[in-house]
Motif scaffolding. Structure first.
Motif, PDB file in Angstrom:
ATOM      1  N   SER A  17       1.018   9.978   5.262  1.00 18.35           N
ATOM      2  CA  SER A  17       2.203   9.306   5.120  1.00 18.35           C
ATOM      3  C   SER A  17       3.638   9.969   5.266  1.00 18.35           C
ATOM      4  O   SER A  17       4.410   9.594   5.600  1.00 18.35           O
ATOM      5  CB  SER A  17       2.414   8.513   3.783  1.00 18.35           C
ATOM      6  N   TYR A  18       3.504  11.475   5.252  1.00 18.73           N
ATOM      7  CA  TYR A  18       4.695  12.172   5.340  1.00 18.73           C
ATOM      8  C   TYR A  18       4.859  12.479   6.873  1.00 18.73           C
ATOM      9  O   TYR A  18       6.101  12.855   7.222  1.00 18.73           O
ATOM     10  CB  TYR A  18       4.414  13.888   4.540  1.00 18.73           C
ATOM     11  N   THR A  19       4.204  12.332   7.585  1.00 18.32           N
ATOM     12  CA  THR A  19       4.350  12.478   9.237  1.00 18.32           C
ATOM     13  C   THR A  19       5.640  12.007   9.914  1.00 18.32           C
ATOM     14  O   THR A  19       6.287  12.770  10.622  1.00 18.32           O
ATOM     15  CB  THR A  19       2.998  12.138   9.893  1.00 18.32           C
ATOM     16  N   GLY A 275      -3.096   3.170 -14.712  1.00 19.41           N
ATOM     17  CA  GLY A 275      -4.007   4.196 -14.046  1.00 19.41           C
ATOM     18  C   GLY A 275      -2.805   5.386 -13.978  1.00 19.41           C
ATOM     19  O   GLY A 275      -1.767   5.623 -14.233  1.00 19.41           O
ATOM     20  N   THR A 276      -3.486   6.443 -13.287  1.00 21.47           N
ATOM     21  CA  THR A 276      -2.593   7.805 -13.156  1.00 21.47           C
ATOM     22  C   THR A 276      -2.002   7.977 -12.049  1.00 21.47           C
ATOM     23  O   THR A 276      -1.881   6.968 -11.052  1.00 21.47           O
ATOM     24  CB  THR A 276      -3.624   9.113 -13.307  1.00 21.47           C
ATOM     25  N   ARG A 277      -1.418   9.050 -11.757  1.00 20.55           N
ATOM     26  CA  ARG A 277      -0.390   9.043 -10.568  1.00 20.55           C
ATOM     27  C   ARG A 277      -1.407   8.746  -9.310  1.00 20.55           C
ATOM     28  O   ARG A 277      -0.814   8.177  -8.243  1.00 20.55           O
ATOM     29  CB  ARG A 277       0.032  10.631 -10.335  1.00 20.55           C
ATOM     30  N   ALA A 278      -2.407   8.998  -9.144  1.00 19.49           N
ATOM     31  CA  ALA A 278      -3.460   8.904  -7.978  1.00 19.49           C
ATOM     32  C   ALA A 278      -3.126   7.437  -7.683  1.00 19.49           C
ATOM     33  O   ALA A 278      -3.100   6.744  -6.414  1.00 19.49           O
ATOM     34  CB  ALA A 278      -4.662   9.117  -8.267  1.00 19.49           C
ATOM     35  N   GLU A 279      -3.383   6.540  -8.648  1.00 21.41           N
ATOM     36  CA  GLU A 279      -3.186   4.968  -8.223  1.00 21.41           C
ATOM     37  C   GLU A 279      -1.907   4.633  -7.900  1.00 21.41           C
ATOM     38  O   GLU A 279      -1.638   3.907  -7.052  1.00 21.41           O
ATOM     39  CB  GLU A 279      -3.621   4.283  -9.690  1.00 21.41           C
ATOM     40  N   VAL A 280      -0.733   5.094  -8.554  1.00 21.31           N
ATOM     41  CA  VAL A 280       0.709   5.082  -8.136  1.00 21.31           C
ATOM     42  C   VAL A 280       0.942   5.380  -6.617  1.00 21.31           C
ATOM     43  O   VAL A 280       1.015   4.743  -5.741  1.00 21.31           O
ATOM     44  CB  VAL A 280       1.688   5.604  -9.012  1.00 21.31           C
ATOM     45  N   VAL A 281       0.078   6.378  -6.163  1.00 23.47           N
ATOM     46  CA  VAL A 281       0.387   6.952  -4.951  1.00 23.47           C
ATOM     47  C   VAL A 281      -0.561   6.229  -4.021  1.00 23.47           C
ATOM     48  O   VAL A 281       0.169   5.902  -2.790  1.00 23.47           O
ATOM     49  CB  VAL A 281      -0.131   8.493  -4.756  1.00 23.47           C
ATOM     50  N   GLU A 287       1.840   0.293   0.892  1.00 25.63           N
ATOM     51  CA  GLU A 287       3.139  -0.434   1.216  1.00 25.63           C
ATOM     52  C   GLU A 287       3.637   0.544   2.412  1.00 25.63           C
ATOM     53  O   GLU A 287       4.182  -0.228   3.548  1.00 25.63           O
ATOM     54  CB  GLU A 287       4.011  -0.197   0.323  1.00 25.63           C
ATOM     55  N   LEU A 288       3.669   1.888   2.447  1.00 18.36           N
ATOM     56  CA  LEU A 288       4.220   2.566   3.635  1.00 18.36           C
ATOM     57  C   LEU A 288       3.628   2.290   4.772  1.00 18.36           C
ATOM     58  O   LEU A 288       4.144   1.993   5.850  1.00 18.36           O
ATOM     59  CB  LEU A 288       4.135   3.920   3.444  1.00 18.36           C
ATOM     60  N   PHE A 289       2.049   2.203   4.752  1.00 16.04           N
ATOM     61  CA  PHE A 289       1.412   2.093   6.153  1.00 16.04           C
ATOM     62  C   PHE A 289       1.594   0.750   6.454  1.00 16.04           C
ATOM     63  O   PHE A 289       1.479   0.424   7.854  1.00 16.04           O
ATOM     64  CB  PHE A 289      -0.075   2.506   5.949  1.00 16.04           C
ATOM     65  N   GLU A 290       1.912  -0.216   5.606  1.00 17.22           N
ATOM     66  CA  GLU A 290       2.211  -1.557   6.196  1.00 17.22           C
ATOM     67  C   GLU A 290       3.314  -1.769   6.982  1.00 17.22           C
ATOM     68  O   GLU A 290       3.611  -2.496   7.756  1.00 17.22           O
ATOM     69  CB  GLU A 290       2.358  -2.582   4.771  1.00 17.22           C
ATOM     70  N   LEU A 291       4.438  -0.765   6.374  1.00 14.56           N
ATOM     71  CA  LEU A 291       5.735  -0.820   7.007  1.00 14.56           C
ATOM     72  C   LEU A 291       5.475  -0.168   8.399  1.00 14.56           C
ATOM     73  O   LEU A 291       5.905  -0.390   9.638  1.00 14.56           O
ATOM     74  CB  LEU A 291       6.676   0.103   6.569  1.00 14.56           C
ATOM     75  N   LYS A 302      13.382   4.281   4.696  1.00 18.98           N
ATOM     76  CA  LYS A 302      13.862   4.801   3.527  1.00 18.98           C
ATOM     77  C   LYS A 302      12.880   5.117   2.501  1.00 18.98           C
ATOM     78  O   LYS A 302      12.848   6.085   1.491  1.00 18.98           O
ATOM     79  CB  LYS A 302      15.078   3.959   3.180  1.00 18.98           C
ATOM     80  N   GLN A 303      11.740   4.048   2.356  1.00 16.13           N
ATOM     81  CA  GLN A 303      10.995   3.991   1.383  1.00 16.13           C
ATOM     82  C   GLN A 303      10.013   5.274   1.138  1.00 16.13           C
ATOM     83  O   GLN A 303       9.525   5.367   0.257  1.00 16.13           O
ATOM     84  CB  GLN A 303      10.010   2.645   1.453  1.00 16.13           C
ATOM     85  N   LEU A 304      10.110   6.124   2.516  1.00 22.18           N
ATOM     86  CA  LEU A 304       9.157   7.335   2.221  1.00 22.18           C
ATOM     87  C   LEU A 304       9.544   8.246   1.037  1.00 22.18           C
ATOM     88  O   LEU A 304       9.060   8.887   0.701  1.00 22.18           O
ATOM     89  CB  LEU A 304       9.102   8.027   3.631  1.00 22.18           C
ATOM     90  N   GLU A 305      10.886   8.333   0.894  1.00 20.88           N
ATOM     91  CA  GLU A 305      11.442   9.255  -0.100  1.00 20.88           C
ATOM     92  C   GLU A 305      11.030   8.597  -1.624  1.00 20.88           C
ATOM     93  O   GLU A 305      10.950   9.498  -2.511  1.00 20.88           O
ATOM     94  CB  GLU A 305      12.891   9.084  -0.222  1.00 20.88           C
ATOM     95  N   GLN A 306      10.339   7.549  -1.790  1.00 22.09           N
ATOM     96  CA  GLN A 306       9.726   7.106  -2.818  1.00 22.09           C
ATOM     97  C   GLN A 306       8.255   7.757  -3.328  1.00 22.09           C
ATOM     98  O   GLN A 306       7.908   8.048  -4.430  1.00 22.09           O
ATOM     99  CB  GLN A 306       9.437   5.602  -3.195  1.00 22.09           C
ATOM    100  N   ARG A 307       8.101   8.362  -2.194  1.00 22.71           N
ATOM    101  CA  ARG A 307       6.745   9.255  -2.258  1.00 22.71           C
ATOM    102  C   ARG A 307       6.891  10.393  -3.067  1.00 22.71           C
ATOM    103  O   ARG A 307       7.883  11.317  -2.891  1.00 22.71           O
ATOM    104  CB  ARG A 307       6.059   9.162  -0.979  1.00 22.71           C
ATOM    105  N   GLY A 308       6.035  10.823  -3.997  1.00 24.11           N
ATOM    106  CA  GLY A 308       6.239  11.922  -4.817  1.00 24.11           C
ATOM    107  C   GLY A 308       6.578  13.349  -4.033  1.00 24.11           C
ATOM    108  O   GLY A 308       7.361  14.147  -4.407  1.00 24.11           O
TER     109      GLY A 308
END
Length: 436
Positions: A17-19, A275-281, A287-291, A302-308
């Motif tokens: 998703s960082y690409t 759940g833990t951070r894995a579930e959040v990510v 959501e990102l891949f739907e975008l 802009k939503q990519l900045e919400q990724r850890g």
């Protein structure tokens, strides 16, 4: 470094998703760092994501009107052949493996985290052999390439590459660039006007000075009202008296060491509730891949900045640019210790400010190395070096030693039981540990 016909760059883990962030960086710096071929590579399990994010990358390049060829491939060797740069951003076992890394230690009363403690060790055991396999391809097919690694645990991976391959490699993390952005924003200046001094190793560092236009702002930043944190670590507050006495700003990952009980309680409650951070990510990525699927989208959302891991890719592009152009600017990187810290081995990977030249990074010895951080650094580095040995050899005894020496593991007996459960849960990704 000079390539008149343009550069070839291979991104291993191109379906990440960082690409879009790294593609944006390549577009912005094209006039000074022309990339002729950009290869986005992934494995079969990641092909669906690769096609989604790869098509977005192609739309971004087309919109920019640049003669950059974007290739999507499952053939790693084809992508690496004659590359000038290879970046690695992989997750062996995907997010399901991360979920196990976080859940199982919590069951045993220990911190369950992606890059440190038992979870971090398991990620390293899965990852190091795969990265070294990539290195063998680079040695054969692109011996002059630079490998820029931001696969976690970045410090362990970088050190393993230095010890077990001939590849020119540099590790990097988003923590330093995030702090630089925070410092610049806090004082309303550009990033070029700030210079934090980092002391430590990956995900275990302290800021011992924070220069803004040449003036050290450390005392102001130790004010409890200016606490610095991150999206992927709990926002539990530091004790203000402790922070003042520390005389350094600890990375948010140090909360696992300085506030172990509180962080464990927070993790346990999160596991029960949502759940833990894995579930959040996992939810954020969905959501990102739907975008990314939207054929009208032609830029990084802009939503990519919400990724850890926001700004990982920006750090990678900055490093690539400086190596290519012999920029001689200062960046915070994971490099071999040499003689920077006399209390750590010379071949240990450390995270330190470096001057980046066309021949590689030159580490800058920190002005201040607080005495009280040396013991913790030495203990965690011992764990890291044992983890590398275990990953390469598949020796369960060495793996147990690594856990026993980690400050976040309080009981050897519990560690042994946990280790065997985690190894079994990762059997498909740990051939070294399951040789017939």
């Amino acid at each position: 470094m000079s390539n008149q016909s343009g550069l070839k760059v291979a991104v291993i883990g191109g379906g990440s998703s960082y690409t879009p962030e790294i593609v944006e960086g390549f577009i912005q710096k094209y006039s000074e760092m022309p990339i002729r071929e950009l290869w986005l590579v992934d494995i079969e399990e990641g092909q669906h994501k690769l096609e989604i994010v790869g098509n977005l990358a192609k739309r971004m390049v087309k919109k920019a009107g640049l003669p950059m060829e974007v290739h999507l491939s499952l053939n790693r060797r084809e992508a690496i052949r004659d590359a000038d740069f290879v970046t690695t951003q992989i997750r062996v076992g995907l997010l399901e493996a991360r979920k196990r890394d976080e859940h199982i230690p919590i069951k045993y009363g220990m911190i369950g985290q992606e890059t440190t403690g038992p979870g971090g060790m398991m990620k390293a055991l899965r990852t190091v052999p795969v990265i070294l396999d990539i290195c063998r391809d680079i040695e054969e097919l692109a011996p002059n390439a630079w490998m820029l690694n931001f696969t976690n645990p970045a410090g362990i991976v970088t050190e393993a590459v230095a010890k077990h391959s001939k590849v020119r490699s540099i590790g990097l993390c988003n923590s330093p660039i995030n702090f630089q952005k925070y410092l610049a924003k806090t004082y309303g200046v550009s990033q070029k006007e700030v210079l934090p001094e980092f002391v430590g190793i990956n995900h275990l560092h302290w800021v011992t000075a924070a220069y803004v236009n040449g003036e050290d702002k450390l005392d102001e930043l130790l004010d409890p009202n200016k606490q610095y944190s991150a999206k992927n670590v709990s926002a539990l507050d530091w004790d203000p008296e402790f922070l003042q006495s520390l005389r350094a700003i600890p990375t948010y990952y140090l909360k696992y060491y300085y506030m172990t009980n509180e962080m464990y309680k927070d993790m346990s409650e999160s596991l029960e509730k949502s759940g833990t951070r894995a579930e959040v990510v996992s939810r954020v990525e969905k959501e990102l891949f739907e975008l990314y699927k939207d054929e009208n989208l032609q830029e990084k959302p802009k939503q990519l900045e919400q990724r850890g891991g926001a700004y990982y890719s920006e750090a990678a592009v900055n490093l690539m640019y400086s190596l290519y152009n012999d920029a001689r600017d200062i960046q915070t990187l994971n490099v071999a210790n040499g003689g920077i810290y006399d209390f750590l081995p010379a071949d240990a990977s450390i995270e330190v400010n470096c001057v980046v030249t066309g021949h590689g990074p030159l580490p800058i010895p920190p002005v201040t190395v607080p005495e009280h951080v040396k013991g913790l650094l030495h203990a965690v580095k011992t764990y890291e070096q044992l983890t590398i040995e275990a990953a390469v050899t598949g020796d369960r005894g060495i793996a147990l030693q690594a856990l026993a020496h980690h400050p976040l593991v309080p009981s050897v007996n519990a560690a042994k039981e946990m280790l065997f459960e985690m190894l079994e849960a990762n059997r498909n990704y740990l051939p070294n540990f399951f040789k017939s």
